[in-house]
Design an enzyme around this catalytic site. Sequence first.
Site, PDB file in Angstrom:
ATOM      1  CE1 TYR A   1      -3.030  -3.121   0.911  1.00 16.64           C
ATOM      2  CE2 TYR A   1      -4.462  -1.226   0.616  1.00 16.64           C
ATOM      3  CZ  TYR A   1      -4.284  -2.592   0.678  1.00 16.64           C
ATOM      4  OH  TYR A   1      -5.351  -3.416   0.507  1.00 16.64           O
TER       5      TYR A   1
ATOM      6  CE  LYS B   1       3.357 -17.810   1.614  1.00 22.38           C
ATOM      7  NZ  LYS B   1       2.499 -18.996   1.730  1.00 22.38           N
TER       8      LYS B   1
ATOM      9  CG  ASP C   1      -0.353 -20.016   3.266  1.00 25.31           C
ATOM     10  OD1 ASP C   1       0.260 -19.486   4.213  1.00 25.31           O
ATOM     11  OD2 ASP C   1       0.187 -20.838   2.507  1.00 25.31           O
TER      12      ASP C   1
ATOM     13  CG  ASP D   1      -7.472  -5.033   1.968  1.00 21.35           C
ATOM     14  OD1 ASP D   1      -8.602  -4.805   2.433  1.00 21.35           O
ATOM     15  OD2 ASP D   1      -7.183  -4.855   0.769  1.00 21.35           O
TER      16      ASP D   1
END
Length: 332
Positions: free
Chosen positions: A124, A171, A204, A228
């Site tokens: 972002y 991640k 995930d 988000d």
Amino acid sequence: MAHKVALIRGDGVGPELVGAVETVFKAANVNIDWVEVEAGLKCVEAGKPIVPEETIAQIKELGIGLKAPMTTPIGKGSVSPNVTLRKKLDLYACVRPVYSLPGVKTPFDGLDIVIFRENTEDLYAQIEYMATPTVAHSVKLISEFGCERIIRAAFEYARKNGRKKVVGVHKANIMKIGDGLFLKTFNRIKEEYPEIEAWDNIVDNQCMQLVTRWKIYDVLVMPNLYGDIVSDLAAGMMGGLGVAPGANYGTKCALFEAVHGSAPKYTGMNKVNPMALLLSGTLMLEHLGENEAKANIEGALRATLEKGIKTYDLGGDATTSGFAEAIASELK
Ligand code: NAD
């Protein structure tokens, strides 16, 4: 004395939702003096920036605002008004509570999680360019400063609100440097909160676990893009975008807004659910120390839902304004 609060009426269904919040707040005798500030498509049509500098200055001065959703114009060079506000007001912590509501049937009973999303960095940061005519390069910006303040905000919230667990979501197995920095910072800060159980999950796996083991989660903290996506997933678990509230906190300002967007196809139809903006408004009341008014409004909202009065998204036929009036009539 009345609290002065900046108000952005928003685009699309925004003004209808603000009307509903006004109905309920007025009936609850909430002590607020709304200061309307301009932003959104109307500004663009008038040849102004989508969020004029004057608006930024007014919100900074008041230190608090309620914002209805705004539309991001499509096309080259168009900026998101929402991202602009978060950056210019340095609203680094996006906080989205998700919880089960009476009368809102979902497979996720007993849901009670608070998501902390970093709000100013990551993809972002909007640093992107064409590296060659056919290859785009988007930069994922992660700083230790940015990680530290959102992670600390999550732990401080847990400590203050008697929450027992904080999970860092990342991640770092793939993005060993950027997300690695987030994880390293999380592992450093968690040591300062020995009374809170803290561990980390890969994003995930976190998504899968949210829908299979939601009851074990309490507070989740993560970089911007994961926040988000995970918070929309969690909004779905709560009952859909129409019910999920949100708050953005910075060091000097706080801005409260629903998770959802301006739902343009429903503009003017008096149809969408005002709950998400109303519950964002009650988070604002809590921030202002108006806890009695918050409890009164949330109690009236629960009583309304228990009577089966709902908007279309929850399987009912109440209109936006009708739902607000039903809540108003339940107020103590
Ligand atoms: P959206 O959230 O506006 O709508 C997606 C769908 O969710 C709608 O079609 C509707 O079915 C449902 N929905 C949303 N709000 C609802 C409500 N209150 N009650 C019932 N159902 C509701 O997302 P979008 O269509 O992807 O985006 C529309 C515009 O909003 C875009 O310009 C986008 O950039 C902007 N946006 C703004 C914000 C914000 O202001 N914070 C957030 C997301 C999107």
